[in-house]
Design an enzyme around this catalytic site. Structure first.
Site, PDB file in Angstrom:
ATOM      1  N   SER A 237     -54.160 -96.260  44.544  1.00  0.00           N
ATOM      2  CA  SER A 237     -52.828 -96.869  44.652  1.00  0.00           C
ATOM      3  C   SER A 237     -51.724 -95.946  44.135  1.00  0.00           C
ATOM      4  CB  SER A 237     -52.787 -98.175  43.866  1.00  0.00           C
ATOM      5  OG  SER A 237     -51.453 -98.642  43.789  1.00  0.00           O
ATOM      6  N   LYS A 286     -54.744-110.656  48.655  1.00  0.00           N
ATOM      7  CA  LYS A 286     -53.412-111.216  48.948  1.00  0.00           C
ATOM      8  C   LYS A 286     -53.475-112.700  49.331  1.00  0.00           C
ATOM      9  CE  LYS A 286     -51.179-106.888  50.122  1.00  0.00           C
ATOM     10  NZ  LYS A 286     -50.337-106.142  51.041  1.00  0.00           N
ATOM     11  N   TYR A 434     -48.967 -94.470  55.038  1.00  0.00           N
ATOM     12  CA  TYR A 434     -48.205 -93.441  54.302  1.00  0.00           C
ATOM     13  C   TYR A 434     -49.051 -92.261  53.866  1.00  0.00           C
ATOM     14  CZ  TYR A 434     -49.761 -96.236  50.277  1.00  0.00           C
ATOM     15  OH  TYR A 434     -50.520 -96.933  49.363  1.00  0.00           O
TER      16      TYR A 434
END
Ligand code: ATR
Length: 484
Positions: A237, A286, A434
């Site tokens: 992360s 999530k 990304y």
């Protein structure tokens, strides 16, 4: 105290590491099991020139080290080095009792760290063993293997359970144990271990630059507000690099770290134990986090997914900053109605936030997915159209194409999810991936003259809003904050 483990094969290499990191590290552990045999005779000189407190350690293979010879040979090597060198501590294993070595150490005011390693799990008698060692006037050190959140909770409970032992080291190895290394003071430990950059001396060892500059773990104390990211996997992360420099820039006494999690309920037990103030939530939690939230925002209710949880007085509150982070770079275009028609590639968790955000801003949306049934389901729920991924005609005429799948993401960077689609040059391509910064589909869109929005924008957008939710302060942009 931050201790850097020296695992060079030569004293020259270790001296270079000391020189480079002497400002970050409080002490160094010389692992003589890594040294070439020819170096051992020069160890005394090395200790005299080190300029920092040193721990002498010779770790056996079965404890995760490299020493292969007999315990007898090891004892005489250690005796010789204790006599001739300048040491602050010597690490001797729990089952390696040698009264002559202990006497030598005491006569030279070298403290004994009495260690044990469990490479398989967390022993049931962990705390009693540490207490027994402490009663003998030695410093207990235990390195155990956490295999899940419950083991991590056990290690952190040592802070209260073993509060009577003022100096001890207790850490959990592996990815599960990383919080125990960063928040070492919260396990009641008086030192933590790190590696020189580029080499990990033990499973889960972080490098000294991350420990000192990113997590500032030696500054963490009982009053530090703890934040983090929960996921599985989670160690990759980028979020610690968004939040920690910003806390520092604003002088907020807080730390943000990754927590590998198996079960949200177990994590919330740890969150209470450590008084964690808020977390980012990533795959696969999530949705799983929703039953534990006392309050949810409008977009969490609509999307059914939450990426940010903050502690309110007596409950956890969930919001979804992916939703706002996604919208941020295209808000002007949406308001000016330059984006009316959008194609969304993918129908997973990320696509849900994207589709709802676009639908809430009056866009016509077509969802394309490898598994068409999933596209159909999301389309029905959100009032969108849908198509199979290879039906590129469904993309034609879009003002915006949003790429939400992992196709193109490292290690799948060779994949283009829409190989048959010819960009006209008028579309905006919004990539959520990304890593890498430029994906295969982005290259094609750029060649056609399209405007690109890279994944980093959404990553930062959602992270910045999280920071503001956590702290109530605006994100301090500077050269020192967003550094990746
Ligand atoms: P996330 O939360 O990141 O969206 P997810 O919910 O697992 O993750 O969804 C992954 C999405 O990427 C799905 O739409 C998936 O397609 P399927 O529904 O067919 O599985 C899509 N995806 C993953 N790998 C892909 C690939 N190689 N090509 C095309 N789509 C892919």
């Amino acid at each position: 105290m931050l201790c850097v483990t020296l695992t060079g094969n030569t004293h020259e290499e270790n001296s270079r590491i000391i020189k480079e990191h002497s400002r970050s590290a409080d002490l160094f552990e010389l692992r003589i099991d890594y040294l070439e045999a020819s170096q051992l005779d020069k160890t005394a000189d090395f200790t005299k020139s080190a300029g920092k407190p040193l721990i002498l350690t010779c770790r056996r293979e079965k404890d995760g080290g490299k020493y292969r010879r007999t315990d007898r040979t090891r004892a005489s090597l250690l005796a010789r080095l204790l006599e001739s060198g300048t040491w602050s501590y010597v690490d001797l294993e729990e089952d390696f009792r040698r009264s002559e070595l202990e006497q030598t150490a005491r006569s030279r005011s070298i403290e004994i760290i009495r260690s044990f390693h469990d490479m398989e799990g967390v022993p049931d008698d962990l705390f009693t063993r540490m207490q027994k060692i402490a009663r003998r006037g030695e410093i207990p050190k235990a390195a155990v293997t956490a295999k899940g959140m419950k083991d991590v909770i056990t290690v952190f409970s040592a802070e209260t359970q073993l509060a009577s032992i003022p100096r001890k080291v207790l850490l959990a190895m592996g990815d599960w144990g990383i919080p125990t290394r960063i928040l070492y003071k919260r396990t009641g430990s008086f030192m933590t271990f790190a590696s020189p950059p580029g080499f990990s001396a033990a499973p889960g060892h972080l490098d000294i630059t991350a420990m000192k500059e990113l997590y500032r773990s030696d500054q963490v104390d009982a009053s530090t507000a703890v934040y983090g990211v929960i996921g599985n996997p989670v160690m990759h992360s980028a979020s610690p690099r968004i939040h920690n420099p910003a806390f520092h820039a604003l002088g907020i006494h807080a730390v943000y770290l990754p927590f590998q999690v198996d079960d949200v309920r177990n994590f919330l037990v740890l969150a209470d134990l450590l008084k964690i103030q808020g977390v980012s939530v990533t795959v696969p939690f999530k949705q799983q986090v929703l039953p534990y939230l006392g309050k949810i925002s409008r977009e969490v209710k609509q999307i059914g997914s939450c990426n940010t949880v903050v502690r309110e007085r007596e409950y956890w509150k969930g919001i979804n900053t992916d939703y706002y982070g996604f919208l941020h770079p295209i808000m002007e275009d949406l308001n000016a109605e330059r984006i009316r028609k959008a194609a969304v590639i993918g129908a997973g968790g990320a696509a849900r936030s994207v589709v709802w955000a676009l639908r809430n801003h009056q866009c016509q949306v077509t969802i394309l997915n490898r598994t068409p049934e999933k596209a159909q389901r999301l389309a029905q729920e959100t009032g969108s159209s849908w198509a199979a991924l290879d039906d590129v005609s469904a993309v034609s005429g879009s003002d915006l194409i949003v790429q939400t799948t992992s196709a193109g993401m490292h290690p799948y960077s060779d994949i283009d999810p829409l190989p048959g689609y010819q960009f006209s040059g008028r579309e905006i391509l919004y990539e959520l991936v990304y890593v890498p910064e430029v994906t295969k589909i982005m290259k094609r869109a750029a060649e056609a003259g399209c405007r690109l929005i890279p994944g980093r924008n959404m990553l930062l957008g959602q992270g910045i809003m999280q920071f503001e939710t956590f702290t109530g302060s605006a994100y301090p942009f500077s050269e020192d904050t967003v550094v990746f």
